[in-house]
Structure formats: structure tokens, C-alpha cells
Scaffold this active site. Structure first.
Site, PDB file in Angstrom:
ATOM      1  N   CYS A 165       0.799  -1.236   0.000  1.00  0.00           N
ATOM      2  CA  CYS A 165       0.000   0.000   0.000  1.00  0.00           C
ATOM      3  C   CYS A 165       0.833   1.288   0.000  1.00  0.00           C
ATOM      4  O   CYS A 165       0.602   2.159  -0.850  1.00  0.00           O
ATOM      5  CB  CYS A 165      -0.992  -0.001   1.153  1.00  0.00           C
ATOM      6  SG  CYS A 165      -1.304  -1.604   1.892  1.00  0.00           S
TER       7      CYS A 165
ATOM      8  N   ARG B 165       7.258 -10.613   6.116  1.00  0.00           N
ATOM      9  CA  ARG B 165       6.768 -10.307   7.456  1.00  0.00           C
ATOM     10  C   ARG B 165       7.493 -11.200   8.436  1.00  0.00           C
ATOM     11  O   ARG B 165       7.591 -12.408   8.220  1.00  0.00           O
ATOM     12  CB  ARG B 165       5.251 -10.521   7.553  1.00  0.00           C
ATOM     13  CG  ARG B 165       4.510  -9.541   6.671  1.00  0.00           C
ATOM     14  CD  ARG B 165       3.009  -9.639   6.791  1.00  0.00           C
ATOM     15  NE  ARG B 165       2.392  -8.779   5.772  1.00  0.00           N
ATOM     16  CZ  ARG B 165       1.104  -8.762   5.473  1.00  0.00           C
ATOM     17  NH1 ARG B 165       0.280  -9.560   6.120  1.00  0.00           N
ATOM     18  NH2 ARG B 165       0.636  -7.959   4.538  1.00  0.00           N
TER      19      ARG B 165
ATOM     20  N   GLN C 174       1.148 -11.427  -3.035  1.00  0.00           N
ATOM     21  CA  GLN C 174      -0.310 -11.411  -3.109  1.00  0.00           C
ATOM     22  C   GLN C 174      -0.763 -10.947  -4.474  1.00  0.00           C
ATOM     23  O   GLN C 174      -0.027 -10.244  -5.168  1.00  0.00           O
ATOM     24  CB  GLN C 174      -0.870 -10.429  -2.078  1.00  0.00           C
ATOM     25  CG  GLN C 174      -0.741 -10.888  -0.657  1.00  0.00           C
ATOM     26  CD  GLN C 174      -1.351  -9.881   0.290  1.00  0.00           C
ATOM     27  OE1 GLN C 174      -0.926  -8.731   0.338  1.00  0.00           O
ATOM     28  NE2 GLN C 174      -2.353 -10.294   1.016  1.00  0.00           N
TER      29      GLN C 174
ATOM     30  N   ASP D 198      -2.320  -8.507  -5.146  1.00  0.00           N
ATOM     31  CA  ASP D 198      -2.662  -7.301  -4.412  1.00  0.00           C
ATOM     32  C   ASP D 198      -2.981  -6.169  -5.382  1.00  0.00           C
ATOM     33  O   ASP D 198      -2.330  -6.040  -6.418  1.00  0.00           O
ATOM     34  CB  ASP D 198      -1.409  -6.948  -3.602  1.00  0.00           C
ATOM     35  CG  ASP D 198      -1.685  -5.981  -2.491  1.00  0.00           C
ATOM     36  OD1 ASP D 198      -2.861  -5.736  -2.200  1.00  0.00           O
ATOM     37  OD2 ASP D 198      -0.704  -5.481  -1.919  1.00  0.00           O
TER      38      ASP D 198
ATOM     39  N   HIS E 162      -4.502  -1.835  -5.369  1.00  0.00           N
ATOM     40  CA  HIS E 162      -5.051  -0.674  -4.677  1.00  0.00           C
ATOM     41  C   HIS E 162      -5.748   0.206  -5.674  1.00  0.00           C
ATOM     42  O   HIS E 162      -5.147   0.623  -6.663  1.00  0.00           O
ATOM     43  CB  HIS E 162      -3.941   0.071  -3.939  1.00  0.00           C
ATOM     44  CG  HIS E 162      -3.351  -0.743  -2.844  1.00  0.00           C
ATOM     45  ND1 HIS E 162      -2.186  -1.443  -2.982  1.00  0.00           N
ATOM     46  CD2 HIS E 162      -3.839  -1.040  -1.611  1.00  0.00           C
ATOM     47  CE1 HIS E 162      -1.959  -2.123  -1.877  1.00  0.00           C
ATOM     48  NE2 HIS E 162      -2.947  -1.907  -1.026  1.00  0.00           N
TER      49      HIS E 162
ATOM     50  N   LYS F 281     -14.718  -3.329   5.821  1.00  0.00           N
ATOM     51  CA  LYS F 281     -14.194  -4.283   4.844  1.00  0.00           C
ATOM     52  C   LYS F 281     -15.167  -5.435   4.605  1.00  0.00           C
ATOM     53  O   LYS F 281     -16.055  -5.689   5.418  1.00  0.00           O
ATOM     54  CB  LYS F 281     -12.853  -4.840   5.309  1.00  0.00           C
ATOM     55  CG  LYS F 281     -12.941  -5.555   6.642  1.00  0.00           C
ATOM     56  CD  LYS F 281     -11.618  -6.224   7.008  1.00  0.00           C
ATOM     57  CE  LYS F 281     -11.744  -6.967   8.312  1.00  0.00           C
ATOM     58  NZ  LYS F 281     -10.611  -7.795   8.662  1.00  0.00           N
TER      59      LYS F 281
ATOM     60  N   HIS G 182      -8.138  -1.499  -0.769  1.00  0.00           N
ATOM     61  CA  HIS G 182      -7.172  -2.608  -0.832  1.00  0.00           C
ATOM     62  C   HIS G 182      -7.944  -3.852  -1.247  1.00  0.00           C
ATOM     63  O   HIS G 182      -9.005  -4.116  -0.698  1.00  0.00           O
ATOM     64  CB  HIS G 182      -6.563  -2.921   0.529  1.00  0.00           C
ATOM     65  CG  HIS G 182      -6.031  -1.746   1.286  1.00  0.00           C
ATOM     66  ND1 HIS G 182      -4.694  -1.513   1.413  1.00  0.00           N
ATOM     67  CD2 HIS G 182      -6.655  -0.749   1.958  1.00  0.00           C
ATOM     68  CE1 HIS G 182      -4.513  -0.422   2.157  1.00  0.00           C
ATOM     69  NE2 HIS G 182      -5.687   0.053   2.503  1.00  0.00           N
TER      70      HIS G 182
HETATM   71 ZN   LIG Z   1      -3.100  -2.635   0.806  1.00  0.00          ZN
END
Ligand SMILES: [Zn+2]
Ligand SMILES: [Zn+2]
Length: 635
Positions: free
Chosen positions: A333, A362, A380, A382, A384, A464, A510
Site C-alpha cells: 500500500c 513479514r 499477493q 494485491d 489498490h 471491509k 485494498h
Molecule cells: Zn493494501
């Protein structure tokens, strides 16, 4: 005689004589109820069925099928175990025996046994169940008396000394144990319940390594034998499908001590990985997402802006370079906010959908790392999305449709949605929160997608939608997430010029649909038991020769299939044809193409599938077209 007033969960009220027991109250309602309940709860406090009630209140009668009833059943089963152990091993010292997921455990000192002894102990438990031993509660109002009772067991003595209030014991015939309760009224309950001793482990007293190592016996316990059998069958199937086991057997993935929690996808596992990426990229192209490739290492200044330095530092890998503090990124992000800020934006540039497959790190504790499901390094699917408030609804509709397509039409998962709303600790404008929550709910309704609401479970920065799936074994996994974020754009000072010529802050969404690719692959391996559908399959076809003279022809066939983008191997070893077919089946190759004299003469192959079905001969050019179409359709 004084009366007490009992309120039942349905709101109805009845008066009973003071001192009536929950068991008698159940009996007054029906024989069936009295037979099925095992404990009770009065005004939120668990009590035995045999406890005389001195005052009224709300009374819930619990069966083994109720979660709290099941806990009491499992805890009582731990005592049944201790009872049996004391009969067989009088020197053993029982310590603690709580209920746990699927059952219970009990820790003993001075008990030297192995897994081979468990059947004997279990048989003794069944014997006690048959004896219908009643349980009797004893209150210890006098601490000195309680200490005397347990003088031979230093663990119980330590516990009694630690109790601020009085303690209690339960007597089950020839066995007595210190316990807060409640217990089932009679060991006969375990004639109907399903229980089984599972395994032995070592455990330190109070979980501290400086203390004595105790013998822990784990047991399984369910309301019925049927539920126990279903659990055992599911567990056996899950063990067979364990992705760490199948990952090794099928050469999909490996791990190495030199990089804990970081999977190595081997040649076949990398096929799965890249096929999933290709699939998501094709979807992105259709749905207006734009992919970026971003750095992994960032100055701590980025994390200070995003807030990760304050809230997430413990989970980040730190690096020191040129005397500056850097970190590996744990999420994409903040880097996408930098990309947004790279040029001035107007409402015409929105919605901007930025996609990124960058590896994320992580710092999970080493002890919790597990296969592909708990890792330190992952990627991911992922993205945005930065959009104006008035574009939010269309974006949510698009994201839900995207999720539905992936889960329903491609993977055929059973899935469920949950909407999580404003938590107590939240940031931002309450009105914007309310509006966004309403919008999410309305959009889900309009799409005809049923969902549950997790009140107060949203992130501090926005509400979410979480989407969970059920795999082939009925296990639930939380995968996709669609999260609104009102905060990060503010922290990074993101803006766009609206149609009104004014500066506005975009909303950030996200999203991840597969979630962590590593975890998703772990789930897929178990879901399919490594029998992947054609499009994902590491080896889609194997050409098997009958004799050595068929090798050049087999290579021709393989070449024709490869030209169509298929993953093909040739097995021309001097083994018998049946052995080679059998191995291809065990390797879960989708199509096994046998070639001999007849096929060579006709330009055909003899087609079999891994389930052992023979589909007959086919011209290989035509087969290549058909298989390519099947793989492309991702059916
Ligand atoms: Zn994010
Ligand atoms: Zn107990």
C-alpha cells in the site's frame, strides 16, 4: 417452602421450590430434555445439574451439542481419563486437565507410559463409563482442610495455595480431584459420547521450561460417536492431502533452514505459481487494472508516513544501509501511494487500479511458521484502487463480480461473505464511515450475495468485506478481502482535482482475491489432493512408448502438443507399458498417451486419463487442439 423464579432463554418464567436442581427443572419440562442435558448455566455462571439452586435467575440447560455443554463434556472426559489413570497407575500425580479444540488433555507427573499404553487406559475409561459413577461436588471452605486432602500432590497444593477464594473438588466413586467444575452428572454420559485417547506429549508444569516435564495425554471428545468418526475420517483425509507431504512427493515445493518460512517453488510448483499469475493478469487486462513492479527495500521515512513504523515495526525485517534504517516491505500500500503521488491527478485519472505481485516479508515468529500457510515471504494478487467517493459503488460492484468469477466459475468453491463494520477505535469522519458501510451493505444486497455482519470488526481505517471459502474437506479458509481506507490517502496527502475544480482526497480500496499466493497454493494442493485441473497441472500429458522403436514418434507427438503450449513429457524407458502408465497415474498426469506400432502407422495416440479410463485412439494433431482449448478455458 420458599420459591425461586426461573427464567428460560425463550423468556418464559416458572416458579420452583428453593433448592430445586437444574436436573429436576429439566425433568419437570420433559423426560427427553432431562436425558439430553449435561450441565446448566444460571445467570451466565456454569453449574452442575445436581446443584440445588438457592436463588432464581435465567437458566440455560445445556446439551453436549451446545458449545458450552461440549466444553463441559470434554473437561469431564479429562477427569474420566485421570480416574482411569489413577486406577491403573496409583502413583501418578494428576495436575491439570482442560478442554481444548476437538477434545481435552490431562497432564500427569510420575507417569511413565508410551502411546502403546493408551488403549489400556481407554478401555479402563469405558469400564468406568459403564459403571455409571455419579459425580459429587465438595466445597472446600477451609483451606487447611483442602491442603490436607491433597497433601500428597504438590501440584494441587500449589494450586490451592494460589486460590484467593475457596476451592472445590469432585468425587467420582473411588477418585477425587480438585476442580472448579462443572462436571457431567454421571460417567454413563460417556457411553453415548464419542471419545478416544489420541497421543502422548511432554509438557512443562505451567508451561515453564525450568519446571518439571509432565506427561500430557491428549484425547478427542465429541457429543456423539458419529461426530468423532466423522472427525477422524476428515483428519485422516487431511493428513493424506497435507500440502507439505504432497508438496514433497510431487516435487512442488521445498523449504530450507537457511531461509526459514520462505518456500522454494520447485519446477512443478513454479508451474502452479506462474499459471495463477497468468490467470490473474488476464483478468486484470479485462478489468482495467495496471500492473507495476516496485522496490522491496524502503527508508523508514516511508513507514513513518504510513504509520507502520509505529504499529507494525515488530513484524518488519530491518536493514541498515549507508547508516540509514531501511525495511523490507510487509505490504504494498505505501509504495502505491508514492506512485499515485508521482503526477498530479484529476478526476479523469480515476479510478486508478494499481496491481502488484511484489514479494512481501513479514517477520513471523519462527515457532509459528508452517508449510505454505504461515510464511515469512509471500506475494499477493494485491491491488489498490484510488477512486472518488461517487465512484465507490461501481468499484465495489466490479470487485464483487471479480471475486465471484474467480471463486464460482474458475475454482468452484463454496464461499461466504462477511461485512466488518466500524470498530470502537477508529480513525476518520464518522459520517463517511456510516455512508461507506451502508454502501457496502446495499451493494452486496443488490448483487444478491448473502453475507453476515461482523459488528465492530473493521480495520481502524475503514470497513471491509472478507470472503472465505470451504475446501473439498469442508474446512474454511479466509482468502479474499476488500477493504476501504480513508486514512492512508490522508497520511500521504493524496489529492485529485474534481470536476468542480476543487482538491479532493481519493478513497483507497485494498483488495486481494487469492490472497497470499503461497497460502492459496497450499490450499489448492490439499483441495485437489494434487490432482490439478488441466490448466494448472504441472504435467498435462505424458507420451508412453510401448517399445524402443516408438521413441522418435513419441517425440513428434510431444512436439506437436508443446507447440500448442501444453506441458508434455515422454516416457521411453525400457520399463513395461503398464508400469509406465501406472506411474503416470500416480504422478497425476492428466492425459497418458500410449504409442505403439498401430498408432505410429495411423498417426494416432491411445488416450487414457489418470482415473484409469481408456478413451481410445485419436489423431494427435486433433488431440493437441482439444487439450489446448480445454486448458485455455480453465475448466
Ligand atoms: Zn493494501
Ligand atoms: Zn473438573
Amino acid at each position: 417452602m420458599a420459591k425461586i423464579k426461573i427464567t428460560f432463554p425463550d423468556g418464559s418464567q416458572h416458579a420452583y421450590e428453593k433448592g430445586a436442581t437444574p436436573s429436576e427443572i429439566a425433568q419437570s419440562i420433559s423426560d427427553g430434555l432431562a436425558r439430553s442435558v449435561i450441565v446448566a448455566k444460571l445467570d451466565g455462571k456454569m453449574v452442575d445439574l445436581t446443584r440445588p439452586l438457592e436463588k432464581g435467575g435465567t437458566l440455560v440447560l445445556l446439551k453436549p451439542t451446545d458449545p458450552e455443554g461440549l466444553d463441559a463434556l470434554r473437561h469431564s472426559c479429562a477427569h474420566l481419563l485421570a480416574h482411569a489413570v489413577k486406577r491403573l497407575y496409583p502413583k501418578a500425580l494428576p495436575t491439570l486437565g482442560p478442554p481444548v479444540e476437538h477434545g481435552f488433555y490431562y497432564d500427569f507427573d510420575k507417569l511413565d507410559i508410551s502411546n502403546e499404553d493408551l488403549p489400556r487406559i481407554e478401555a479402563e475409561m469405558r469400564k468406568i463409563a459403564k459403571e455409571h459413577v455419579r459425580s459429587e461436588r465438595i466445597e472446600h471452605t477451609d483451606k487447611a482442610e483442602a491442603l490436607r486432602t491433597y497433601a500428597k500432590n504438590p501440584y494441587k497444593v500449589e494450586m490451592i495455595k494460589g486460590f484467593e477464594e475457596g476451592s472445590s473438588s469432585y468425587r467420582h466413586g473411588d477418585f477425587q480431584d480438585l476442580c472448579r467444575g462443572p462436571h457431567v452428572p454421571d460417567s454413563g454420559v460417556f457411553e453415548k459420547a464419542g471419545f478416544k485417547l489420541d497421543k502422548i506429549a511432554g509438557a512443562y508444569w505451567r508451561g515453564k521450561s525450568e519446571n518439571t516435564m509432565l506427561t500430557r495425554i491428549y484425547g478427542l471428545c465429541f457429543a456423539t460417536k458419529k461426530e468423532l468418526d466423522a472427525f477422524l475420517a476428515q483428519r485422516e483425509e487431511a493428513e493424506k492431502r497435507d500440502h507439505r507431504k504432497l508438496g514433497r512427493e510431487h516435487e512442488l515445493v521445498m523449504f530450507h533452514e537457511y531461509s526459514p518460512g520462505s518456500p522454494f517453488f520447485l519446477f512443478k510448483g513454479a508451474v502452479l505459481y506462474n499459471e495463477l499469475l497468468a490467470f490473474v493478469r488476464e483478468e486484470y487486462a479485462q478489468r482495467g487494472y495496471r500492473e507495476v513492479v516496485t522496490p522491496l527495500v524502503y527508508d523508514k521515512a516511508l513507514w513513518e508516513t504510513s504509520g507502520h513504523w509505529e504499529h507494525y515495526r515488530e513484524d518488519m525485517f530491518m536493514l541498515e544501509i549507508d547508516g540509514r534504517e531501511f525495511s523490507l516491505k510487509p505490504m504494498n500500500c505505501p509504495s502505491h501511494c508514492l506512485i499515485y503521488k508521482n503526477s498530479a491527478k484529476s478526476y479523469r485519472d480515476l479510478p486508478l487500479r494499481i496491481a502488484d505481485f511484489a514479494p512481501l516479508h513479514r517477520n513471523e515468529l519462527k515457532g509459528v511458521l508452517s508449510g505454505l500457510t504461515r510464511v515469512r515471504k509471500f506475494s499477493q494478487d494485491d491491488s489498490h484502487t484510488f477512486c472518488a467517493e461517487e465512484q465507490l459503488e461501481a468499484e465495489i460492484v466490479g470487485l464483487l463480480a471479480f471475486t465471484k468469477h474467480v471463486y464460482e466459475e474458475v475454482f468452484h468453491f463454496d464461499y461466504s461473505l462477511a461485512l466488518s463494520t466500524r470498530p470502537e477505535k477508529f480513525m476518520g469522519d464518522k459520517k463517511l464511515w456510516d455512508k461507506a458501510e451502508k454502501l457496502l451493505a446495499k451493494t452486496l444486497d443488490k448483487q444478491g450475495m448473502p453475507y453476515t455482519v461482523n459488528e465492530g470488526d473493521g480495520a481502524f481505517y475503514g470497513p471491509k468485506i472478507d470472503i472465505g471459502i470451504k475446501d473439498a474437506l469442508g474446512r474454511e479458509w479466509q482468502l479474499a478481502t476488500i477493504q476501504l481506507d480513508f486514512q492512508l490517502p490522508l497520511r500521504f496527502g493524496l489529492e485529485y482535482e474534481g470536476g468542480d475544480g476543487q482538491r479532493h482526497t481519493p478513497i483507497m480500496i485494498h483488495k486481494a482475491i487469492l490472497g497470499s499466493l503461497e497460502r492459496f497454493i497450499g490450499i489448492l494442493i490439499e483441495h485437489y489432493a494434487a490432482k490439478f485441473p488441466l490448466w494448472l497441472s504441472p504435467v498435462q500429458a505424458r507420451v508412453v512408448t510401448i517399445a524402443d522403436r516408438h521413441r522418435p514418434y513419441a517425440e513428434d507427438v510431444a512436439r506437436a502438443l508443446r507447440q500448442q503450449g501444453l506441458r508434455v513429457e515422454v516416457d521411453s524407458r525400457g520399463e513395461t507399458t503398464s508400469k509406465k502408465i501406472r506411474e503416470a497415474q500416480l504422478d497425476q498426469v492428466n492425459y497418458i498417451l500410449v504409442v505403439g506400432d498401430k498408432e505410429l502407422a495411423d498417426g494416432t495416440v491411445n488416450v487414457r486419463t489418470r482415473d484409469g479410463k481408456v478413451h481410445g485412439t485419436k489423431r494427435y494433431g486433433k488431440l493437441a487442439d482439444e487439450l489446448a482449448a480445454e486448458a485455455k478455458a480453465r475448466k
